[in-house]
Scaffold this active site. Structure first.
Site, PDB file in Angstrom:
ATOM      1  CG  HIS A  67     -21.451  15.591  13.109  1.00 52.48           C
ATOM      2  ND1 HIS A  67     -20.285  16.257  12.795  1.00 52.48           N
ATOM      3  CD2 HIS A  67     -21.720  14.802  12.019  1.00 52.48           C
ATOM      4  CE1 HIS A  67     -19.877  15.903  11.589  1.00 52.48           C
ATOM      5  NE2 HIS A  67     -20.724  15.003  11.103  1.00 52.48           N
ATOM      6  CD  GLU A  68     -24.173  11.479  12.117  1.00 52.76           C
ATOM      7  OE1 GLU A  68     -24.924  11.418  11.117  1.00 52.76           O
ATOM      8  OE2 GLU A  68     -22.934  11.391  12.044  1.00 52.76           O
ATOM      9  CG  HIS A  71     -25.104  15.231   8.498  1.00 55.28           C
ATOM     10  ND1 HIS A  71     -24.453  16.011   7.566  1.00 55.28           N
ATOM     11  CD2 HIS A  71     -24.134  14.610   9.214  1.00 55.28           C
ATOM     12  CE1 HIS A  71     -23.145  15.870   7.712  1.00 55.28           C
ATOM     13  NE2 HIS A  71     -22.925  15.023   8.706  1.00 55.28           N
TER      14      HIS A  71
END
Length: 395
Positions: A67-68, A71
């Protein structure tokens, strides 16, 4: 994000894990092995439940990292420097230097994380479906339950992060939309962070109600809500700070001609001469006059007793080639993230790796003085520094 363990890098992005991850991983494995998995697949050995719980906990944190990382990848494509990713108690944080330059970039960066989580939910769901179609066995049933749990958690993570309150991804998307519609980034930030605070306090209230009715899961909601409300407030202050310093360069606010002293001075000799000056950071020089290191006066407190008469200040200072560097023509807003936790930046004139032409220091005190002037004069800080133009040094 203190007390983090550096775990190398991935795609050139430094990765760290906060100590709290170990606690959460154990709690997840304990919950799965002690309650959730035995309830769904009864009759297996404790060792098998614990093995499954540990693997699922690792895969969950791998999901958070994905998820990170999503980003971070999109942020780099949008021209932002990503200084690292840290996994911690309540998820993960991607540290980026600077802000997205447009509402579209903001939305793309924010949306990448939930999109990755949705993809992971589909992937684990497909794995669970595969196990469900496989020949029945206890191990297959355990794998099916584990994959189903991971799919559900990733789906919840994606949906929760899309709630419209900063600093959640949905809040950043909402800020991007408000920014695009109103063409006022600061106002958009205030609205998005206001929603984030409202959401955070709502979760705290809900968690307290659950806790008082005997549901210990409410404690997590209280922690999460408190984090969201606090982070939303911090993001609002950070954005207001960045807007106040828009266009201000390091050379405008730095300490010009910082105080210098020979690195060979003993601690007691140096401190006796330096106490009247009031500066917290000094440049130390070698006999020829060249700067060799940067000394924060707080380091002097590490030396006690008779050692103060023999210890050289140069031994306490940070060598110049290890000191954080800023550039005189660099925007202050671009170094704010790097300033956190540092005593001072040595400011050089040229953006070249070999440059040692130090023209000043950028310290937290410089930034504080600048903010005081911003509040006193409004947002016009065309020239807020340069007070110390005279050469000053200890003999």
């Amino acid at each position: 994000m203190r007390a983090s363990i550096r775990m190398g890098s991935l795609l050139g992005i430094p990765l760290s894990i906060n100590w709290s991850v170990l606690l959460v991983a154990w709690l997840i494995a304990f919950s799965l092995a002690g309650q959730l998995l035995p309830a769904q697949v009864p009759g297996l050995s404790a060792a098998l439940y614990w093995a499954a719980g540990a693997i699922v906990a690792l895969l969950l944190f791998g999901s958070l990292l994905a998820h990170e990382l999503s980003h971070a990848i999109v942020a780099r494509r949008e021209g932002l420097n990503v200084s690292g990713i840290t996994l911690w108690l309540l998820g993960g944080v991607t540290r980026m230097e600077g802000d997205p330059r447009s509402p579209g970039a903001e939305a793309r960066i924010a949306g990448a994380g939930p999109l990755a989580s949705f993809g992971l939910a589909l992937g684990f769901g497909a794995v669970a479906l595969g196990f469900g179609l496989a020949p029945a066995s206890d191990v297959i049933a355990l794998a099916f339950a584990s994959a189903t749990w991971l799919a559900l958690v990733n789906l919840i993570l994606a949906v929760f992060n899309l709630l419209p309150g900063a600093p959640l991804d949905g809040g950043r998307i909402a800020r991007a939309v408000l920014w695009r519609l109103g063409r006022d980034k600061l106002r958009a930030t205030r609205l998005a962070t206001g929603l984030g605070q409202l959401l955070g306090y709502g979760l705290v209230a809900l968690g307290l109600v659950q806790a008082f009715t005997g549901d210990v899961g409410g404690i997590w909601l209280v922690l999460l809500g408190f984090f969201l409300a606090t982070a939303a407030s911090a993001e609002r202050r950070s954005t207001e700070l960045s807007e106040s310093l828009r266009g201000v360069r390091v050379g405008d606010v730095m300490t010009r001609q910082p105080l210098r002293a020979p690195a060979s001075l003993t601690v007691d000799t140096f401190e006796g001469a330096a106490t009247s000056e009031g500066d917290s950071t000094w440049l130390l020089t070698e006999p020829g006059g060249a700067v060799v290191s940067v000394l924060g006066l707080e380091r002097l407190r590490l030396v006690r007793g008779d050692d103060r008469r023999t210890k050289r200040v140069g031994e306490l200072a940070t060598p110049l080639d290890q000191s954080p560097i800023a550039y005189a023509d660099e925007l202050v807003t671009d170094v704010l993230a790097r300033l956190a936790g540092e005593t001072a930046f040595a400011v050089v004139r040229e953006r070249t790796a070999a440059s040692t032409d130090i023209v000043g220091l950028l310290t937290p005190e410089d930034l504080r003085r600048t903010l005081e002037r911003v509040h006193a004069r409004g947002h016009n800080t065309a020239s807020t520094g340069g007070e110390r133009s005279e050469e000053r040094a200890l003999p």
